[in-house]
Design a protein around this motif. Structure first.
Motif, mmCIF file in Angstrom:
data_model
loop_
_atom_site.group_PDB
_atom_site.id
_atom_site.type_symbol
_atom_site.label_atom_id
_atom_site.label_comp_id
_atom_site.label_asym_id
_atom_site.label_seq_id
_atom_site.Cartn_x
_atom_site.Cartn_y
_atom_site.Cartn_z
ATOM 1 N N CYS A 1 0.262 -35.843 38.932
ATOM 2 C CA CYS A 1 -0.422 -36.798 39.805
ATOM 3 C C CYS A 1 -1.339 -37.685 38.965
ATOM 4 O O CYS A 1 -2.235 -37.192 38.297
ATOM 5 C CB CYS A 1 -1.233 -36.051 40.866
ATOM 6 N N ASP B 1 -3.613 -39.551 39.794
ATOM 7 C CA ASP B 1 -4.983 -39.700 40.295
ATOM 8 C C ASP B 1 -5.920 -38.591 39.841
ATOM 9 O O ASP B 1 -7.126 -38.743 39.889
ATOM 10 C CB ASP B 1 -4.978 -39.748 41.825
ATOM 11 N N CYS B 2 -5.342 -37.448 39.480
ATOM 12 C CA CYS B 2 -6.244 -36.342 39.159
ATOM 13 C C CYS B 2 -5.903 -35.672 37.829
ATOM 14 O O CYS B 2 -6.533 -34.700 37.449
ATOM 15 C CB CYS B 2 -6.235 -35.306 40.287
ATOM 16 N N GLY C 1 -5.190 -31.442 40.760
ATOM 17 C CA GLY C 1 -5.050 -31.373 42.213
ATOM 18 C C GLY C 1 -6.112 -32.210 42.894
ATOM 19 O O GLY C 1 -7.292 -32.106 42.559
ATOM 20 N N CYS C 2 -5.662 -33.045 43.831
ATOM 21 C CA CYS C 2 -6.608 -33.869 44.589
ATOM 22 C C CYS C 2 -6.006 -34.146 45.963
ATOM 23 O O CYS C 2 -4.924 -33.665 46.277
ATOM 24 C CB CYS C 2 -6.874 -35.192 43.853
ATOM 25 N N CYS D 1 -2.386 -35.495 46.219
ATOM 26 C CA CYS D 1 -1.217 -34.693 45.843
ATOM 27 C C CYS D 1 -1.255 -33.347 46.556
ATOM 28 O O CYS D 1 -0.671 -32.378 46.079
ATOM 29 C CB CYS D 1 -1.142 -34.534 44.336
HETATM 30 ZN ZN LIG Z 1 -3.725 -35.519 42.542
#
Ligand SMILES: [Zn+2]
Length: 705
Positions: A592, A594-595, A626-627, A630
């Motif tokens: 992911c 984003d994280c 993990g965020c 996701c």
């Molecule tokens: Zn994420």
């Protein structure tokens, strides 16, 4: 401006009437009609109904249908059980996913609506007017207003007006269709004309959930209406169709409050509706919590009589629960839904990107209801609880046509259900998109353009073989080629390709299907899987007689497929003369973006995956965290890793001499073939995935480093 004289008086007059009606609405007057209202306007017969002049200005995209159709989740078409649900779409709707809705909206709303993003049609002219400027435009013809506030030019307006004259329809719609203005601009123009405030959108947190809860979601979506908040003695209600005041009037009655309309673009309203209703409830968990003993008893007894269930099913919580489970599964991109009974509870799990997750633990007591519900949807016998059963459900979820294969088997604590979700509307991937490195793509592309020979894909179930096969067939598909497949199941239908579904019940096996195909003068054949000697033999025969054959085998690596064929009983010389390439593949989850977190892997990790420390130091390596984007897994989506063994004379010689798989593999790697793990390592170095993930999917990949 002569063309503007297109019945302007009538246009203007109707507009005035509309505004007056809106005004009356705001003031709390009820519907026009033969009621007590003494004003002459309202005494006229239904001034707002599709009278040409008014109609001419209705904005096109507000025809409520598109939004509604997609919103109807539980339309499990053929079965009667399903029809019962269609009457109650709101049960599932609240979880509506904005993206899906967008896709289904009319074309104009595919474009971003907020002004800064309008670059292609002169977004600057689109800024909102001052109070005084707005006042000036009030009651002016729509075309004239659009000339001022949008990039619409006189010539374009004249064209639109002549189209209107020729074919009828709404000026706003025509202008939007011709691409001269956007729906939002036309709506803004309309709001100026009517003197109603205009809003681009409204932040979800500013929407009063209490107001929304008094309005059924299907009503909101159908009419493009969203109650926003109380404003004095009235309620501010966004509408994307200000000319249609009846729904607003209904809102007034439902909320028992006066309404103040504001105009808002369709997409903004639908997005808000989805977010607001999604935010507020109707998660599967919520439905479970809403279950009370009474309703449960009711459902359970109803389930004993299937016909009763169909009659009384609309509001049954179990239906909402099962719908919600399916809806969430699609929303989270799950490929499978497992409903597993244990001694004390029931566990619902989704498989997302190849990994199973617990998503829900409904109380054990509702297990029979859920099981029965799924079985009814799948057209199975709910009384039969001792034998395994297979069925299918077809549903439309947020505009996606989903085909669900249902398997029910009895286990110790009840019936275990697995539902495999096939998204019929998902897009076929191109060869470029499945994760090939450029040189591998080149090699594979060369192989699939050969006139004859066998190309095998290997890997366990869920390793993306089918996706690769479809991508390959799509690539070589052309009118001058006859391509026929035998599959189980047909996952996607490809235009121009003859696809046969295996059906053991009528003895249509891979082998039989393949034999028939050969009489259909094919150029290219795809056999879903080689499971037995018979199929393997026909495939080899086909390739030796000038056909290109694609198929799959369940072996871990590429070289293993050769030994597998020979173990089946294929002569080594036949294998060596017919095979042209074998590709092993796996899917790794994409980290992911984003994280993901940059980190320095340990020596051991690097050694295991085969990345040397120096190389690792020059690159950024990431680990999954993990965020919210996701679902806390750290990954989003998957891509392929490949081990492509293209045959040459040396490899053929080894096969002829009956060398074992590891010798063949050694020779291939010496010649530059990347193993699955090595290919995975290149993706780690590119920041696409993690070391952990590559190791996970290549556990059995034994490479001599
Ligand atoms: Zn994420």
């Amino acid at each position: 401006m002569t063309s503007m004289a297109h019945d302007p008086s009538l246009e203007k007059g109707s507009k005035k009437r509309v505004r007056k009606l809106v005004q009356r609405l705001i003031e709390g007057a009820s519907r026009p009609g033969p009621g007590p209202a003494g004003e002459p306007e309202t005494a006229e017969p239904s001034p707002l109904s599709p009278e040409p002049a008014v109609e001419a200005e209705k904005i096109p995209s507000h025809s409520p249908e598109p939004a509604v159709e997609t919103a109807e989740i539980p339309s499990h078409s053929p079965e009667p059980a399903v029809e019962a649900e269609e009457t109650s779409p709101r049960d599932v709707e609240p979880t509506g996913e904005p993206e899906e809705e967008r896709e289904s909206l009319p074309s104009d709303s595919e474009e971003p609506i907020t002004p800064p993003e309008h670059t292609d049609d002169g977004g600057e002219t689109w800024s909102m007017l001052s109070e005084a400027e707005a006042q000036e435009l009030r009651d002016k013809p729509l075309g004239e207003i659009l000339l001022q506030i949008s990039a619409l030019e006189q010539g374009q307006l004249e064209e639109a007006l002549s189209v209107q004259e020729e074919r009828g329809g709404n000026l706003g719609e025509i202008v939007v269709k011709l691409g001269y203005a956007r729906e939002s601009q036309v709506l803004y123009a309309l709001s100026l004309q009517l003197g109603i405030p205009f809003l681009q959108d409204v932040p979800v947190e500013e929407v009063d959930p209490e107001l929304c809860s008094s309005l059924p979601i299907h009503f909101a979506k159908k009419h493009g209406i969203l109650p926003i908040r109380r404003d004095g003695n009235a309620v501010l209600v966004a509408t994307s169709n200000p000319l249609d005041i009846y729904p607003l009037d209904d809102v007034r009655i439902l909320l028992n409050q006066d309404v103040k309309p504001v105009v808002m673009p369709t997409r903004a309203i639908i997005d808000s509706i989805n977010q607001v209703y999604d935010r507020d409830s109707n998660t599967a968990q919520q439905i479970i919590e809403d279950f009370d003993e009474d309703s449960l008893d009711l459902i359970t007894s109803a389930l004993e009589e299937p016909t009763d269930l169909l009659d009384a099913s609309d509001e049954a919580p179990v239906i909402r629960l099962v719908n919600s489970i399916l809806f969430q599964a699609v929303k989270q991109r799950a490929s499978d839904v497992h409903i597993e009974p244990f001694e004390r509870d029931l566990v619902v799990r989704y498989r997302v990107d190849g990994i199973l997750y617990n998503v829900l633990t409904p109380p054990k007591r509702i297990q029979p209801s859920i099981t029965s519900r799924v079985k009814i949807m799948a057209g199975l016998n709910i009384a039969e609880k001792r034998l395994p059963q297979d069925g299918r459900i077809r549903v439309t979820i947020a505009g996606k046509d989903i085909d669900i294969r249902v398997s029910v088997i009895p286990i110790a604590h009840g019936e275990r259900i697995v539902m495999r979700l096939l998204d019929k509307t998902s897009v076929l991937l191109k060869l470029e998109d499945i994760g090939f490195s450029p040189d591998k793509l080149k090699t594979f592309n060369r192989l699939i353009h050969r006139p004859h020979g066998i190309i095998l894909l290997t890997g366990p179930t869920g390793s993306g073989k089918t996706t690769t096969l479809y991508a390959a067939l799509t690539r070589i598909n052309s009118p001058d080629k006859n391509i026929i497949t035998v599959e189980d199941p047909i996952e996607y239908q490809i235009k121009g390709i003859g696809q046969i579904q295996v059906n053991p019940k009528i003895n249509l096996t891979f082998a039989n299907g393949l034999r028939s195909i050969l009489r259909q003068d094919p150029d290219v054949i795809m056999i879903g899987e080689v499971r037995d000697l018979e199929t393997a033999e026909i495939a080899i025969q086909a390739s030796l007689t000038g056909h290109l054959v694609f198929s799959t085998l369940h072996t871990n690596d590429s070289a293993g497929a050769i030994t597998r064929l020979i173990d089946m009983g294929i002569e080594p010389f036949l294998a060596s003369s017919s095979l042209i390439g074998i590709m092993a593949q796996r899917l790794v989850r994409i980290i992911c973006p984003d994280c993901r977190q940059k980190y320095v892997p340990s020596e051991e990790e690097l050694r295991e995956i085969g990345i040397d420390t120096e190389m690792a130091n020059t690159k950024s390596l990431y680990r999954a965290i993990g965020c919210g984007n996701c679902l806390g897994t750290g990954y989003r989506g998957r891509t392929g890793i490949f081990e492509l063994l293209a045959f040459d004379d040396d490899i053929r010689t080894l096969i002829l001499k009956n060398y074992d798989a590891s010798t063949i593999k050694k020779m291939a790697t010496d010649k530059g073939m990347f193993s699955l793990r090595q290919d995975g390592a290149t993706k780690v170095l590119k920041g696409v995935t993690t070391i952990e993930e590559v190791l996970r999917v290549t556990q059995e990949d034994v490479v001599s480093q």
